[in-house]
Design a protein around this motif. Structure first.
Motif, PDB file in Angstrom:
ATOM      1  N   PHE A  73       0.863  -1.188   0.000  1.00  7.73           N
ATOM      2  CA  PHE A  73       0.000   0.000   0.000  1.00  7.73           C
ATOM      3  C   PHE A  73       0.901   1.240   0.000  1.00  7.73           C
ATOM      4  N   ILE A  74       0.653   2.162  -0.927  1.00  9.14           N
ATOM      5  CA  ILE A  74       1.484   3.373  -0.999  1.00  9.14           C
ATOM      6  C   ILE A  74       0.731   4.507  -0.292  1.00  9.14           C
ATOM      7  N   ALA A  75       1.024   4.696   0.990  1.00  9.27           N
ATOM      8  CA  ALA A  75       0.348   5.749   1.773  1.00  9.27           C
ATOM      9  C   ALA A  75       1.264   6.962   1.878  1.00  9.27           C
ATOM     10  N   VAL A  76       1.630   7.473   0.725  1.00 10.97           N
ATOM     11  CA  VAL A  76       2.550   8.615   0.622  1.00 10.97           C
ATOM     12  C   VAL A  76       1.903   9.600  -0.356  1.00 10.97           C
ATOM     13  N   GLN A  77       2.139  10.891  -0.136  1.00 11.64           N
ATOM     14  CA  GLN A  77       1.566  11.888  -1.066  1.00 11.64           C
ATOM     15  C   GLN A  77       2.163  11.700  -2.463  1.00 11.64           C
ATOM     16  N   ARG A  78       1.361  11.974  -3.475  1.00 15.09           N
ATOM     17  CA  ARG A  78       1.822  11.780  -4.850  1.00 15.09           C
ATOM     18  C   ARG A  78       3.090  12.584  -5.156  1.00 15.09           C
ATOM     19  N   GLU A  79       3.234  13.757  -4.559  1.00 13.56           N
ATOM     20  CA  GLU A  79       4.387  14.628  -4.836  1.00 13.56           C
ATOM     21  C   GLU A  79       5.715  13.910  -4.571  1.00 13.56           C
ATOM     22  N   HIS A  80       5.687  12.887  -3.670  1.00 19.65           N
ATOM     23  CA  HIS A  80       6.935  12.209  -3.285  1.00 19.65           C
ATOM     24  C   HIS A  80       7.123  10.872  -3.996  1.00 19.65           C
ATOM     25  N   TYR A  81       6.274  10.585  -4.985  1.00 20.77           N
ATOM     26  CA  TYR A  81       6.330   9.253  -5.612  1.00 20.77           C
ATOM     27  C   TYR A  81       7.674   8.944  -6.273  1.00 20.77           C
ATOM     28  N   ASP A  82       8.487   9.987  -6.582  1.00 22.32           N
ATOM     29  CA  ASP A  82       9.745   9.690  -7.290  1.00 22.32           C
ATOM     30  C   ASP A  82      10.711   8.854  -6.445  1.00 22.32           C
ATOM     31  N   LEU A  91      10.106   6.109  -5.472  1.00 23.06           N
ATOM     32  CA  LEU A  91       9.863   4.712  -5.867  1.00 23.06           C
ATOM     33  C   LEU A  91      10.709   4.297  -7.081  1.00 23.06           C
ATOM     34  N   VAL A  92      11.184   5.312  -7.845  1.00 18.95           N
ATOM     35  CA  VAL A  92      11.908   4.983  -9.088  1.00 18.95           C
ATOM     36  C   VAL A  92      13.142   4.117  -8.815  1.00 18.95           C
ATOM     37  N   TYR A 101      -3.449  17.388 -11.632  1.00 15.27           N
ATOM     38  CA  TYR A 101      -2.336  16.884 -12.440  1.00 15.27           C
ATOM     39  C   TYR A 101      -2.874  16.419 -13.787  1.00 15.27           C
ATOM     40  N   PRO A 102      -1.999  16.398 -14.821  1.00  8.03           N
ATOM     41  CA  PRO A 102      -2.499  15.998 -16.145  1.00  8.03           C
ATOM     42  C   PRO A 102      -3.022  14.570 -16.175  1.00  8.03           C
ATOM     43  N   GLU A 103      -2.423  13.663 -15.389  1.00  8.66           N
ATOM     44  CA  GLU A 103      -2.911  12.287 -15.388  1.00  8.66           C
ATOM     45  C   GLU A 103      -3.272  11.876 -13.956  1.00  8.66           C
ATOM     46  N   ALA A 104      -4.031  10.784 -13.851  1.00  2.36           N
ATOM     47  CA  ALA A 104      -4.427  10.283 -12.524  1.00  2.36           C
ATOM     48  C   ALA A 104      -3.169   9.858 -11.763  1.00  2.36           C
ATOM     49  N   ASN A 105      -3.223   9.963 -10.439  1.00  2.00           N
ATOM     50  CA  ASN A 105      -2.067   9.589  -9.614  1.00  2.00           C
ATOM     51  C   ASN A 105      -1.660   8.137  -9.850  1.00  2.00           C
ATOM     52  N   LEU A 160       5.849   5.361 -13.368  1.00  2.00           N
ATOM     53  CA  LEU A 160       7.122   5.384 -12.638  1.00  2.00           C
ATOM     54  C   LEU A 160       7.656   3.981 -12.392  1.00  2.00           C
ATOM     55  N   VAL A 161       6.718   3.045 -12.154  1.00  2.00           N
ATOM     56  CA  VAL A 161       7.135   1.660 -11.855  1.00  2.00           C
ATOM     57  C   VAL A 161       6.422   0.720 -12.827  1.00  2.00           C
ATOM     58  N   PRO A 162       6.854   0.690 -14.094  1.00  2.00           N
ATOM     59  CA  PRO A 162       6.104  -0.106 -15.087  1.00  2.00           C
ATOM     60  C   PRO A 162       6.096  -1.605 -14.800  1.00  2.00           C
TER      61      PRO A 162
END
Ligand code: NAP
Length: 481
Positions: A89-98, A100-101, A124-128, A135-137
């Motif tokens: 479960f990713i319980a982190v704000q979208r702004e910090h998703y990088d 995960l890269v 944002y242009p696309e859904a979170n 970011l994580v294909p």
């Protein structure tokens, strides 16, 4: 796993208490990882632990374990935590998703549940969730649980908050998330592919969407009738008799506006159903869509009814305080004193007594049924009723409520309908205006329940179509000769 990762995991595990190390770790299928130890992460972790899952938190600071974290959960660095479970479960704000890269390798083949929400629509242009997938294909991203709050997760699912919505590309990944949701006591609804994620992310941003139209109607009607009655009652007295009765605004005027708005809104609750029946009769089929405006109107009937009940309740409260009003006590005393002074006697009028009692009795019965309609519209109550019971109360008793309240208002008017002094400045009083709509609804309903119309409408609702027999004569032939 590389040697470096293994040594990283070892060093990250140091925060575990000796007692926890003694407890055997649950198998990976029963272990769930939560990235982020914030409000939602902690609440979710607690619920997962309570449901019997092993919980591993992935945190930036695994060594400084917060005392707020649920007891029994492990805290590791992100890389090590990702290795320990299949579901994350990713319980982190979208702004910090990088962050995960760099973890792409560890996250390959894992199911990532995107819980994030935004502050506003189209932020944002696309859904979170789609962003996370880009970011994580190598991972399977599932959007879900974002419509729950940290608070509701901590307190357990209530009736109103039982539903979680899921979407994603992989059926297996969605099934894994649904299994967890069910074990936590929620019911999960698969909304389709990840392209639906934006819609799910917009859910928590909605502000009373189904209440907007009913609220606008209530405010519009209240304002219109308030000004209408202000002119007719207060300004009229000031202009024609130079009398200042503006104090009446607070109770008398309010006690006129509330029942008027209530009765009109109750009629608006039943009018679309009646219109829909006539439309089906006219079309001779139930298989054609109603116009959009009628669909939208029918969908907000519950809200219209609940607001109508609110106004009726205010009317009851205003009516109950009438005897303690200064103005009413003053007038009553003045009348009694003048009767004594003039040594007059007053006759008891049986007709007035009948009228008064009938008026009050119908009001009480109407309000009682009103309350019943309100109670049975609550999900926890309506869920306990069969469809027949629910429709009996909401439709049959609903129309009876409208009948009682309309009759209550007619009795209020009584013989004043015919008196010319009622029509100040040639305008009808508010209660007469508000009788138009319920009278129309009741008349139309009366037409619909006459046996010949009722028979046709029942057949249409059972699937019969006018003209279908001529179009397809075979259909009308009996199957058994
Ligand atoms: P929060 O209290 O701000 O916690 C977020 C956590 O993310 C932090 O505790 C931190 O955990 C981690 N984090 C912060 N900065 C980071 C960074 N640069 N890199 C990696 N991790 C970082 O937020 P929240 O309220 O729990 O919400 C988390 C997500 O759930 C958000 O996307 C929110 O939209 C969504 N959500 C929240 C609620 C709710 O009721 N709160 C409801 C529905 C959805 P560590 O210090 O352990 O790394």
């Amino acid at each position: 796993m590389t040697g470096q990762e293994r040594s990283e995991e070892k060093s990250e595990c140091v925060s575990l208490s000796p007692m926890m190390e003694a407890v055997p770790a649950p198998p990976e299928s029963e272990r769930v990882c939560v990235f982020g130890t914030g409000d939602l992460g902690r609440s979710l972790g607690l619920r997962l632990l309570q449901a019997g899952y092993g919980v591993v938190f992935g945190s930036r600071r695994p060594h400084s374990r917060s005392s707020l974290l649920p007891h029994g959960a492990q805290v590791l660095g992100h890389a090590a935590a990702a290795q320990s479970a299949h579901l994350i479960f990713i319980a982190v704000q979208r702004e910090h998703y990088d962050f995960l890269v760099p973890l792409a390798n560890q996250l390959k083949g894992k199911v990532l549940v995107d819980l994030s929400n935004n502050l506003r629509k189209n932020q944002y242009p696309e859904a979170n969730a789609e962003y996370l997938q880009s970011l994580v294909p190598g991972a399977e991203v599932v959007k879900g649980f974002n419509t729950l709050s940290a608070w509701s997760l901590q307190n357990g699912p209530s009736d109103a908050n039982r539903q979680v919505y899921i979407c994603g590309e992989s059926v297996e990944a969605k099934q894994a998330v649904i299994a967890v949701a069910i074990k936590l006591g929620f019911s999960a609804l698969d909304r389709g592919f990840l392209s639906v994620a934006r819609e799910l992310e917009d859910f928590p941003l909605q502000l009373f969407p189904q209440w907007r139209l009913p609220l606008r109607i209530a405010i519009g009607l209240s304002a219109a009738f308030f000004f209408y009655l202000l002119i007719r009652d207060i300004i009229y007295a000031y202009v024609t008799q130079s009398k200042d009765i503006s104090f009446r605004i607070m109770v008398s005027l309010a006690n006129k506006v509330c029942p008027i708005v209530s009765l009109i809104m109750l009629s608006l609750c039943y009018l679309p159903g009646v219109l829909a029946s006539f439309l089906q009769l006219y079309r001779g089929t139930k298989y054609r869509r109603f116009p959009d405006w009628l669909d939208r109107w029918m969908l907000c009937r519950k809200q219209l009814g609940l607001l109508a009940l609110g106004f009726a309740f205010l009317h009851v409260l205003y009516t109950l305080i009438i005897p303690i009003r200064y103005y009413v006590r003053f007038k009553a005393t003045e009348r009694t004193v003048s009767v004594i002074r003039e040594n007059r006697t007053t006759e008891f009028d049986t007709t007035t007594a009948w009228r008064g009692d009938s008026y009050l009795s119908l009001g009480i019965l109407g309000f009682g049924l009103y309350v019943l309609l309100g109670i049975t519209s609550l999900p926890s109550v309506s869920n306990a009723l069969s469809w027949r019971e629910f429709s009996f109360i909401q439709s049959k008793l609903g129309h009876l409520t409208l009948l009682f309240c309309t009759a209550h208002t007619y009795l209020y008017g009584w013989n004043r309908f015919l008196s010319s002094s009622t029509y100040k400045w040639y305008t009808p009083p508010g209660y007469m205006l508000c009788l138009v709509l319920p009278s129309v609804v009741l008349l139309l309903k009366l037409l619909l329940i006459t046996p010949c119309v009722d028979r046709t409408i029942t057949r249409i609702r059972q699937g019969w179509e006018r003209g279908a027999d001529q179009r397809n004569p075979k259909d009308s032939q009996p199957l058994i000769p």
